[in-house]
Motif scaffolding. Structure first.
Motif, PDB file in Angstrom:
ATOM      1  N   VAL A  18       0.856  -1.175   0.000  1.00 33.46           N
ATOM      2  CA  VAL A  18       0.000   0.000   0.000  1.00 33.46           C
ATOM      3  C   VAL A  18       0.889   1.221   0.000  1.00 33.46           C
ATOM      4  O   VAL A  18       1.786   1.333   0.814  1.00 33.46           O
ATOM      5  CB  VAL A  18      -0.911   0.018   1.250  1.00 33.46           C
ATOM      6  N   ALA A  21       1.263   6.647   1.371  1.00 30.53           N
ATOM      7  CA  ALA A  21       0.353   6.808   2.494  1.00 30.53           C
ATOM      8  C   ALA A  21       0.442   8.216   3.057  1.00 30.53           C
ATOM      9  O   ALA A  21       0.905   8.435   4.154  1.00 30.53           O
ATOM     10  CB  ALA A  21       0.647   5.778   3.563  1.00 30.53           C
ATOM     11  N   ASP A  25      -5.038   9.300   2.077  1.00 32.88           N
ATOM     12  CA  ASP A  25      -5.044   8.123   1.219  1.00 32.88           C
ATOM     13  C   ASP A  25      -5.840   6.956   1.796  1.00 32.88           C
ATOM     14  O   ASP A  25      -6.477   6.207   1.060  1.00 32.88           O
ATOM     15  CB  ASP A  25      -3.610   7.680   0.925  1.00 32.88           C
ATOM     16  N   TRP A  26      -5.807   6.842   3.121  1.00 30.74           N
ATOM     17  CA  TRP A  26      -6.569   5.740   3.709  1.00 30.74           C
ATOM     18  C   TRP A  26      -8.047   5.890   3.420  1.00 30.74           C
ATOM     19  O   TRP A  26      -8.790   4.917   3.374  1.00 30.74           O
ATOM     20  CB  TRP A  26      -6.325   5.686   5.218  1.00 30.74           C
ATOM     21  N   VAL A  27      -8.472   7.139   3.181  1.00 29.10           N
ATOM     22  CA  VAL A  27      -9.890   7.401   2.909  1.00 29.10           C
ATOM     23  C   VAL A  27     -10.342   6.620   1.681  1.00 29.10           C
ATOM     24  O   VAL A  27     -11.425   6.043   1.639  1.00 29.10           O
ATOM     25  CB  VAL A  27     -10.110   8.912   2.690  1.00 29.10           C
ATOM     26  N   TRP A  29      -9.058   3.835   0.407  1.00 31.62           N
ATOM     27  CA  TRP A  29      -9.192   2.407   0.717  1.00 31.62           C
ATOM     28  C   TRP A  29     -10.472   2.160   1.494  1.00 31.62           C
ATOM     29  O   TRP A  29     -11.215   1.209   1.215  1.00 31.62           O
ATOM     30  CB  TRP A  29      -8.002   1.900   1.539  1.00 31.62           C
ATOM     31  N   ALA A  30     -10.741   3.053   2.444  1.00 31.95           N
ATOM     32  CA  ALA A  30     -11.939   2.873   3.261  1.00 31.95           C
ATOM     33  C   ALA A  30     -13.193   2.969   2.399  1.00 31.95           C
ATOM     34  O   ALA A  30     -14.149   2.224   2.585  1.00 31.95           O
ATOM     35  CB  ALA A  30     -11.966   3.932   4.367  1.00 31.95           C
ATOM     36  N   PRO A  92      -7.025  11.852  -2.746  1.00 37.55           N
ATOM     37  CA  PRO A  92      -6.054  10.795  -2.482  1.00 37.55           C
ATOM     38  C   PRO A  92      -5.749   9.983  -3.749  1.00 37.55           C
ATOM     39  O   PRO A  92      -6.537   9.975  -4.709  1.00 37.55           O
ATOM     40  CB  PRO A  92      -6.751   9.930  -1.439  1.00 37.55           C
ATOM     41  N   VAL A  94      -3.949   6.096  -4.460  1.00 33.11           N
ATOM     42  CA  VAL A  94      -3.318   4.920  -3.855  1.00 33.11           C
ATOM     43  C   VAL A  94      -3.123   3.856  -4.923  1.00 33.11           C
ATOM     44  O   VAL A  94      -3.778   3.870  -5.969  1.00 33.11           O
ATOM     45  CB  VAL A  94      -4.188   4.328  -2.723  1.00 33.11           C
TER      46      VAL A  94
END
Lengths: 670, 497
Positions: A18, A21, A25-27, A29-30, A92, A94
């Protein structure tokens, strides 16, 4: 954002799982994982309980999983809305290791930032509606819808072809399962099969495009496709065009959307207006540079969109079933998006897509509410339904006016922005688009006047629920038993949707317009002049009024059979593709049994015959030969025994004969 | 002794034990289960513990003299081509061992036979010597013959004989080719590693082409490709469920594995000569298999023909990988990675489908799809698993089939655009699986569906993991592809010589 971009690029080289980051960026994936995982979980829940029966008594309390599924789903989609907002702001990007030559990549760029919140927001409203409207197998319904939402989020944000294809086909599979949701009724499942197989025919284009992109040296990043070497570029463009037209139900693929209308109304409201079908248009907007660089692909898209907008507009005008009318109009309205991609009006196309999503979801939800309440979606039976539930009626009225392009509502402006670019390309294209706009006003007016027109049944007692062929409820409950209720959960989403349905036209009007251009990174496209805006506004209003007059004073709008049958497209597909394939399959299957398999058996039989023959040779020739040789030897032996007589004078004669022969031999040799 | 040899021969030891000692039936079933679990754990441990760098040497290699007169040795080892198939083998057999917990017909001998089969299958994929490969290859045919003849139904004896004779004949062609390679090598050898290093028939013209022709014939029968596939439908139709699962899941892979292990690296220039033929046979197999499957009314025959279609993709990929004209090396590597992935994917998914078909037969005694309808009502778990397996088999993204087929298409179209014809295969399979799903599972519950018992815990535990693995590979393919890719790259270099 460039920092995050280069970080992503750098990390891509490092090959970690991944990447990049940074902050938001986690947004992303979420956004994908939250609905996907919840959907999978609800899927397991739906399996764990006893089978849900269609004949289950209404008062029977469903198991906890089934009861809580809508709540969980709405909560998840609420969170999705927040996440989508954060993602639209933070942009984001990713990626993760996927295939050796292409990564799994997601990114929110300007276009995605515009579309993503719209799609997720509509999904939330649709599921609020469905929480009240869908009463059977709720966990399965929610599971499928959530998986679908995850796939749409991936489709919107995909940066590479394999990522897109993955999301694209999962959308199709979810669509199949949702159209055939009531699986105990076979015709619904068949409609799902038609939808999946037809759109998959288009999807094949993406597989071919991927091969061509690799061969053309462009790689599989969606942004790089236009860089493919010239020969391969055409193949890439053709493949993507095919896939997009199939998904967007453009000609000649439109028929699957008609059949898909047997699915639950919330499914139509999300999949067949705002999300899946719209993704066909979205893909073309995303790869617009590729279309433009090939030339012919852009022209083909433009004309395909324009033709669909007109012909499916005629189809929509001719429909008597509300959902069928809305479906045809979806294909027609997305025709404007496809046209926009063809003529380079990316901002206009995107605005049209978003505004249409709000308008059409609202109308499908209204149709669903009426269907559940009254058990019919036939327009003649729905006459005056808007007066019975005025809030729903007003919302649907606003949406219908917007659909008709009535000033100042949303689609009036967005469609004109597309048409302005079309005018800059070709006058004929513009004229075709204008004709399509008139038709939009025609079918929108038809809906409007029928649902609002005071029915003769107004005079009778509304409390009377006795179904009677000629009574006030004539035509009710023909498709399913109606509840005669529309609750607040079903009404609320309509009210919320009415706002964007009315106002989203600002996306195509100054001053917001230039902001959209900047957001999408587009050069300023040709803007509709005041004359064009006025012309389309007048045309829309005149057409709607004309339809109102025709319906109230005359015989109603014309409904030619060829248009009611969706141009006979489905029959054409059956006769032209499906039946010949089935025939070929049967011929081959018979040949496989009768020729190939039999052939192998014949070879085996031949081997057996040869063996028999050899055996006969063995017995009759070889063995008999040996016997004959033996007999000959015995005969010779018999002959050899004959001189042994035991008489001396015979032996003397023999000895003399041998000596004489020896002497003769010596003389001759010597 | 290498741990790999232990993995290969442990099932044989257990098989001998089960034959020799009259253990109770229940014990026999559980012994097989325990063995296959141990094999899965061993392979999982070895997979995780394998050397990190993709060097040219084999993992867990072992070589000891065997038949010295013909310079054949017991030589085993794993690389990126054999790793996935060895792993597939232990998984499919483990799944079958769980399914067979319900086996009522001579379970002790049944378990022994499948343990023996497992050794032969692992042996084929681990072998690095042509003669060793051939011995395991033929023994697997013998084992499968007894599985069909002894535990099958319908015309089991006839189908088993047909299977045996056809594939045995194919293996003889293979042997001729192997002997050709042996004679051409100086010094004579059957060793695959040495032969791929020296490629003895390189530049030999027609001799190489003939030797490859013999090998191709043998592999084409085993795979099977059009027109050598006619043994497959009857074998499957009359085989028991676990027999079909092993036959389709593992045994068919021996044919396609032979392409990438033997035919391509050992005879590179002959392979390039044959590449167009292989490609054409592949495309025909894809379309023919799909179309004939579309017309079937017998569930098991339908799945059998989709195997012809799915193995066709592998043949398309390896054919395209031999087409050098104007193609990037990367594209050919992608095709080969796709081909190997497809072997694994088809193994998992088709094994699951055949076990599901077996459930139908055990419950009702028929495979006729027309006798069913609305199965989803009495058997929702069955319906869910069948639907998942059907979608996985038609190449829905998110499952392993997509990872395989996407790479096959991308690589093959990039090297030989004619391969684009093969994409029609996934359209036809979509239509046929959805129709089957519609006929069996949806609509009114009628015919044999009435009173159909849903999947039990044992059946769920047997079939579920196969589909979960297919899903895992479809979502996170990297751990598998990382193993295949370096070796696929070496193979591309070898073929390009």
């Amino acid at each position: 954002m460039t920092g995050s971009l280069s970080a992503a690029a750098g990390a891509a080289a490092a090959g970690s799982a991944v990447l990049g980051a940074t902050g938001a960026d986690w947004v992303l994936w979420a956004l994908v994982l939250l609905p996907a995982v919840t959907g999978a979980g609800l899927g397991l829940v739906s399996l764990s309980g006893p089978a849900v029966r269609d004949d289950q008594p209404e008062d029977e309390r469903p198991p906890a999983g089934q009861r809580w599924a809508p709540v969980v789903t709405v909560a998840v989609l609420g969170a999705e809305c927040v996440l989508a907002g954060v993602a639209a702001a933070g942009r984001p990007r990713v990626s993760a290791a996927f295939l050796p030559f292409a990564r799994f990549g997601l990114a929110v760029d300007g276009l995605a930032a515009l579309i993503l919140p719209a799609v997720v927001g509509i999904a939330l409203l649709v599921m609020v509606f469905a929480a009240a409207d869908v009463r059977e197998a709720r966990a399965r319904f929610c599971a499928l819808m959530l998986v679908f939402v995850a796939a749409v989020v991936m489709t919107v944000t995909a940066t590479t072809l394999p990522t897109l294809l993955l999301a694209w086909e999962v959308m199709g599979a979810a669509s199949f399962a949702l159209i055939g949701f009531a699986w105990w009724q076979e015709h619904r499942v068949k409609a799902g099969v038609t939808a999946f197989v037809t759109t998959r025919l288009g999807d094949l284009g993406l597989y071919v495009a991927a091969g061509a992109a690799v061969a053309g040296g462009a790689g599989l990043d969606l942004g790089d496709l236009a860089a493919a070497s010239s020969g391969w570029r055409h193949m890439v463009a053709a493949g993507i065009l095919l896939a997009a037209l199939g998904k967007a139900a453009q000609l000649p693929f439109s028929f699957w959307l008609s059949r898909a209308m047997v699915g639950p109304s919330p499914v139509s409201a999300l999949l067949h207006s705002a999300a899946m079908v719209a993704m066909g248009g979205y893909l073309l907007l995303r790869v617009q540079p590729l279309l433009a660089v090939t030339g012919w692909a852009a022209t083909t898209a433009a004309w395909c969109g324009a033709a669909t907008a007109v012909l499916l507009g005629v189809v929509a005008v001719a429909q008597r079933d509300l959902k069928q009318l809305l479906a045809a109009s979806t294909a027609a309205q997305l025709g404007f998006v496809v046209l926009g991609a063809g003529v380079g009006a990316v901002a206009g196309g995107a605005a049209q897509l978003v505004a249409h999503a709000a308008v059409k979801s609202l109308l499908f939800l209204a149709a669903g509410a009426w269907l559940s309440a009254l058990g019919t979606k036939q327009l003649p039976a729905l006459q005056g339904v808007a007066r019975r539930w005025p809030v729903v009626g007003v919302c649907a009225g606003v949406a219908a006016l917007a659909l008709g392009g009535v000033v100042p509502l949303s689609l009036w402006a967005t469609k004109d922005e597309v048409l302005a670019a079309a005018l800059a390309t070709s006058g004929w294209l513009y004229a075709t688009g204008l004709l399509a706009a008139v038709l939009s006003a025609g079918y929108a007016g038809k809906v409007l006047v029928l649902v609002w027109r005071s029915a003769t049944r107004d005079a009778t007692d509304p409390e009377d629920t006795d179904p009677d062929a000629t009574g006030p409820e004539a035509g009710f409950d023909t498709e399913q038993p109606g509840t005669r209720r529309i609750g607040w959960l079903e009404t609320l989403p309509l009210i919320v949707l009415a706002v964007p349905a009315a106002l989203l036209g600002v996306l195509a009007l100054p001053p917001v317009r230039s902001g959209v251009d900047r957001l999408l990174g587009q050069p300023p496209a040709p803007a509709p002049g005041p004359v064009e805006l006025l012309v389309s506004a007048v045309l829309a209003v005149v057409t709607v009024l004309g339809v109102v007059l025709l319906t109230t004073r005359g015989s109603g709008v014309p409904e030619p059979g060829w248009a009611r049958n969706w141009l006979g497209l489905h029959r054409l597909a059956l006769a032209g593709v499906v039946d010949p394939t089935d025939r070929l399959a049967r011929v081959l299957a018979r040949a496989d049994d009768k020729v190939l398999a039999r052939g192998v058996e014949r070879v085996a039989a031949l081997a057996l015959q040869t063996a028999t023959l050899l055996q006969r040779v063995d017995v009759d020739v070889l063995d008999a030969g040996v016997v004959r040789v033996a007999a000959g030897v015995r005969r010779l032996a018999g002959l050899a025994r004959r001189p042994q007589t035991g008489l001396l004078h015979h032996y003397y004669i023999q000895a003399v004969a041998v000596l004489a022969a020896g002497a003769v031999l010596l003389v001759l040799v010597g | 002794m290498s741990v790999l040899s232990i993995v290969v021969f442990l099932p044989l030891v257990v098989a001998c034990f089960l034959v020799a000692v009259r253990v109770p039936d229940t014990a026999a079933r559980w012994i097989w289960c325990a063995l296959s679990a141990a094999e899965v754990l061993l392979i999982a441990g070895m997979w995780l513990g394998r050397p990190a760098d993709p060097s040219t040497s084999l993992d867990f290699e072992q070589r000891v003299g065997w038949i010295s007169t013909v310079a054949s040795s017991y030589h085993v080892g794993l690389d990126g081509l054999s790793w996935p198939l060895v792993a597939l083998t232990v998984v499919v057999f483990a799944s079958c061992s769980v399914y067979a917990l319900n086996e009522g017909n001579r379970p002790r001998l049944h378990a022994a036979l499948f343990c023996f089969l497992q050794t032969t299958c692992l042996g084929v994929f681990a072998a690095q010597d042509l003669l060793l490969f051939f011995v395991f290859f033929d023994l697997s045919i013998v084992g499968m013959y007894f599985a069909i003849a002894g535990w099958g139904h319908g015309q089991a004896a006839r189908s088993a004989l047909m299977f045996f004779l056809y594939t045995f004949l194919g293996s003889l062609a293979l042997l001729v080719g192997f002997i050709g390679l042996y004679l051409a090598a100086t010094p004579h050898t059957f060793d695959i590693v040495e032969l791929s290093r020296t490629a003895p028939l390189q530049g030999s013209g027609s001799v190489g082409v003939l030797v490859l022709g013999a090998i191709l014939l043998g592999l084409a029968v085993k795979t099977p490709t059009f027109p050598f596939h006619t043994w497959l439908p009857p074998a499957h139709t009359d085989a028991p469920a676990v027999g079909s699962a092993v036959l389709a899941g593992v045994l068919l892979k021996m044919g396609t594995y032979g392409f990438v292990r033997i035919a391509m690296p050992l005879l590179p220039d002959a392979w390039r000569d044959w590449a167009w033929v292989v490609l054409a046979v592949g495309i025909v197999s894809v379309l023919y298999g799909a179309l004939v499957a579309l017309a079937q009314t017998n569930l098991k025959r339908m799945i059998a023909y989709t195997s012809v279609n799915h193995m066709g993709y592998v043949v398309v990929a390896v054919g395209a990988a031999g087409v050098l004209t104007g193609s990037a090396e990367q594209a050919r590597q992608v095709a080969i990675v796709g081909a190997v992935t497809q072997m694994v994917s088809h193994g998992l998914i088709t094994a699951a489908l055949f076990l599901l078909a077996g459930v139908v037969h055990e419950r009702t005694g028929t495979y006729d799809m027309g006798s069913f309808g609305g199965l989803a009502r009495p058997a929702p778990r069955y319906a869910a698993l069948f639907a998942i397996a059907a979608f996985a088999s038609l190449g829905l993204p998110g499952f392993s089939g997509f990872i395989a087929e996407f790479q096959v298409f991308t690589g093959a179209i990039a090297t030989a655009p004619i391969s684009a014809l093969a994409v029609l295969g996934i359209l036809i399979t979509a239509a046929l699986f959805l129709r089957a799903l519609q006929r069996l599972l949806t609509g009114e519950t009628v015919g044999r569906s009435v009173g159909f018992r849903d999947l039990g815990a044992v059946e769920m535990c047997a079939i579920g993991p196969l589909l979960i693995l297919a899903l895992a590979i479809g979502v996170l393919p990297a751990p598998l592809l990382d193993v295949i890719t370096p070796t696929a790259g070496q193979l591309v270099d070898l073929v390009g010589r």
